[in-house]
Design a protein around this motif. Structure first.
Motif, PDB file in Angstrom:
ATOM      1  N   THR A 106      65.386   5.933 -53.515  1.00 10.89           N
ATOM      2  CA  THR A 106      66.698   5.949 -52.872  1.00 10.89           C
ATOM      3  C   THR A 106      67.195   7.383 -52.701  1.00 10.89           C
ATOM      4  O   THR A 106      67.761   7.733 -51.656  1.00 10.89           O
ATOM      5  N   MET A 107      66.983   8.208 -53.708  1.00 12.68           N
ATOM      6  CA  MET A 107      67.407   9.612 -53.591  1.00 12.68           C
ATOM      7  C   MET A 107      66.597  10.356 -52.531  1.00 12.68           C
ATOM      8  O   MET A 107      67.114  11.247 -51.856  1.00 12.68           O
ATOM      9  N   LEU A 108      65.327   9.989 -52.371  1.00 14.53           N
ATOM     10  CA  LEU A 108      64.509  10.585 -51.320  1.00 14.53           C
ATOM     11  C   LEU A 108      65.062  10.199 -49.948  1.00 14.53           C
ATOM     12  O   LEU A 108      65.108  11.027 -49.038  1.00 14.53           O
ATOM     13  N   ARG A 109      65.497   8.971 -49.804  1.00 11.63           N
ATOM     14  CA  ARG A 109      66.105   8.525 -48.542  1.00 11.63           C
ATOM     15  C   ARG A 109      67.340   9.358 -48.212  1.00 11.63           C
ATOM     16  O   ARG A 109      67.534   9.794 -47.082  1.00 11.63           O
ATOM     17  N   ILE A 110      68.184   9.608 -49.207  1.00 12.46           N
ATOM     18  CA  ILE A 110      69.387  10.413 -48.980  1.00 12.46           C
ATOM     19  C   ILE A 110      69.001  11.840 -48.597  1.00 12.46           C
ATOM     20  O   ILE A 110      69.564  12.425 -47.668  1.00 12.46           O
ATOM     21  N   ALA A 111      68.035  12.412 -49.314  1.00 12.26           N
ATOM     22  CA  ALA A 111      67.633  13.797 -49.045  1.00 12.26           C
ATOM     23  C   ALA A 111      67.042  13.945 -47.643  1.00 12.26           C
ATOM     24  O   ALA A 111      67.324  14.924 -46.944  1.00 12.26           O
ATOM     25  N   ILE A 112      66.248  12.973 -47.219  1.00 15.16           N
ATOM     26  CA  ILE A 112      65.670  13.037 -45.875  1.00 15.16           C
ATOM     27  C   ILE A 112      66.747  12.802 -44.819  1.00 15.16           C
ATOM     28  O   ILE A 112      66.752  13.455 -43.773  1.00 15.16           O
ATOM     29  N   MET A 113      67.662  11.901 -45.102  1.00 14.61           N
ATOM     30  CA  MET A 113      68.704  11.558 -44.137  1.00 14.61           C
ATOM     31  C   MET A 113      69.667  12.727 -43.908  1.00 14.61           C
ATOM     32  O   MET A 113      69.995  13.052 -42.771  1.00 14.61           O
ATOM     33  N   ARG A 114      70.125  13.378 -44.979  1.00 16.59           N
ATOM     34  CA  ARG A 114      71.139  14.430 -44.835  1.00 16.59           C
ATOM     35  C   ARG A 114      70.557  15.840 -44.787  1.00 16.59           C
ATOM     36  O   ARG A 114      71.205  16.747 -44.283  1.00 16.59           O
ATOM     37  N   ARG A 115      69.402  16.053 -45.386  1.00 17.85           N
ATOM     38  CA  ARG A 115      68.714  17.359 -45.370  1.00 17.85           C
ATOM     39  C   ARG A 115      69.569  18.488 -45.926  1.00 17.85           C
ATOM     40  O   ARG A 115      69.621  19.584 -45.369  1.00 17.85           O
ATOM     41  N   ARG A 116      70.224  18.221 -47.025  1.00 18.38           N
ATOM     42  CA  ARG A 116      71.035  19.243 -47.675  1.00 18.38           C
ATOM     43  C   ARG A 116      70.338  19.667 -48.965  1.00 18.38           C
ATOM     44  O   ARG A 116      69.723  18.855 -49.643  1.00 18.38           O
ATOM     45  N   PRO A 117      70.466  20.941 -49.338  1.00 19.10           N
ATOM     46  CA  PRO A 117      69.816  21.409 -50.565  1.00 19.10           C
ATOM     47  C   PRO A 117      70.288  20.654 -51.817  1.00 19.10           C
ATOM     48  O   PRO A 117      69.484  20.383 -52.714  1.00 19.10           O
ATOM     49  N   LEU A 118      71.566  20.299 -51.875  1.00 17.31           N
ATOM     50  CA  LEU A 118      72.068  19.559 -53.028  1.00 17.31           C
ATOM     51  C   LEU A 118      71.387  18.195 -53.145  1.00 17.31           C
ATOM     52  O   LEU A 118      71.041  17.760 -54.247  1.00 17.31           O
ATOM     53  N   ASP A 119      71.175  17.538 -52.025  1.00 21.55           N
ATOM     54  CA  ASP A 119      70.515  16.233 -52.057  1.00 21.55           C
ATOM     55  C   ASP A 119      69.065  16.357 -52.510  1.00 21.55           C
ATOM     56  O   ASP A 119      68.560  15.501 -53.238  1.00 21.55           O
ATOM     57  N   PHE A 176      67.347  -0.697 -50.267  1.00 21.41           N
ATOM     58  CA  PHE A 176      67.338   0.453 -51.178  1.00 21.41           C
ATOM     59  C   PHE A 176      68.136   0.185 -52.454  1.00 21.41           C
ATOM     60  O   PHE A 176      67.745   0.630 -53.534  1.00 21.41           O
ATOM     61  N   VAL A 177      69.236  -0.536 -52.341  1.00 25.53           N
ATOM     62  CA  VAL A 177      69.999  -0.886 -53.544  1.00 25.53           C
ATOM     63  C   VAL A 177      69.178  -1.835 -54.411  1.00 25.53           C
ATOM     64  O   VAL A 177      69.128  -1.686 -55.641  1.00 25.53           O
ATOM     65  N   SER A 178      68.495  -2.798 -53.793  1.00 23.87           N
ATOM     66  CA  SER A 178      67.672  -3.740 -54.555  1.00 23.87           C
ATOM     67  C   SER A 178      66.515  -3.041 -55.258  1.00 23.87           C
ATOM     68  O   SER A 178      66.214  -3.345 -56.412  1.00 23.87           O
ATOM     69  N   VAL A 179      65.881  -2.111 -54.557  1.00 20.38           N
ATOM     70  CA  VAL A 179      64.760  -1.377 -55.171  1.00 20.38           C
ATOM     71  C   VAL A 179      65.239  -0.633 -56.413  1.00 20.38           C
ATOM     72  O   VAL A 179      64.577  -0.640 -57.458  1.00 20.38           O
TER      73      VAL A 179
END
Length: 188
Positions: free
Chosen positions: A41-54, A26-29
């Protein structure tokens, strides 16, 4: 000196190889695309944590990428102008910011998950192997992994630990040798 010797705790690596590989990907992409694919990468964070801010950060990243690409794509080819340079700087800044944010969030997420597992008492390391034969103290019982029966139908309590037949035979042989030695000593 006699009895069960507790095994020292084994330190567990902070991250498994798979987690590290995913981080590198993800860092390389993000960095190799100069921020254009930072939304992945931001989609990965949003799916992983499932928080509205993400999710808001994900959609904000998507909007910023689209705006910068529109500005870079519609400007003149020979002289990009001030807005073109600003769009390019925004992409570089986005790549660096998303990479930093991703690493901080991902490392924190896995540390919190590891701490939660440790607090719940679930073992995180593999069971230790028994010490070699000559180094076992008398009465040594190898550590057994805790039994966690499924709470559903047919769950049974764990069975008591059965002594090992080889060990019983060894103890009997040692006691016989000791008895023979004591008889010889008394006969003198």
């Amino acid at each position: 000196m006699h009895g069960h010797v507790p095994a020292p705790p084994q330190p567990r690596p902070a991250a498994t190889a798979l987690v590290v590989i995913v981080r590198v990907i993800f860092v390389s992409v993000t960095l190799l695309s100069i921020g254009i694919l930072s939304w992945v990468t931001m989609l990965r964070i949003a799916i992983m944590r499932r928080r509205p801010l993400d999710w808001a950060l994900f959609w904000g990243t998507c909007g910023l990428v689209v705006l910068t690409l529109v500005e870079i794509g519609t400007g003149p080819d020979d002289n990009p102008g001030t807005l073109g340079y600003i769009a390019l700087a925004a992409l570089f800044t986005l790549a660096a910011g998303v990479t930093t944010h991703y690493l901080v969030v991902d490392i924190g997420h896995y540390r919190a998950a590891s701490a939660a597992r440790a607090a719940s008492g679930v073992p995180t390391a593999a069971p230790l192997s028994a010490p070699p034969y000559g180094l076992r103290p008398y009465g040594y019982v190898p550590p057994q992994p805790p039994a966690y029966p499924h709470p559903g139908i047919g769950a049974q309590p764990p069975l008591p630990q059965q002594p090992h037949p080889q060990r019983i035979d060894r103890v009997r042989a040692e006691l016989d040798e000791l008895s023979e030695w004591l008889r010889k000593e008394q006969g003198r």
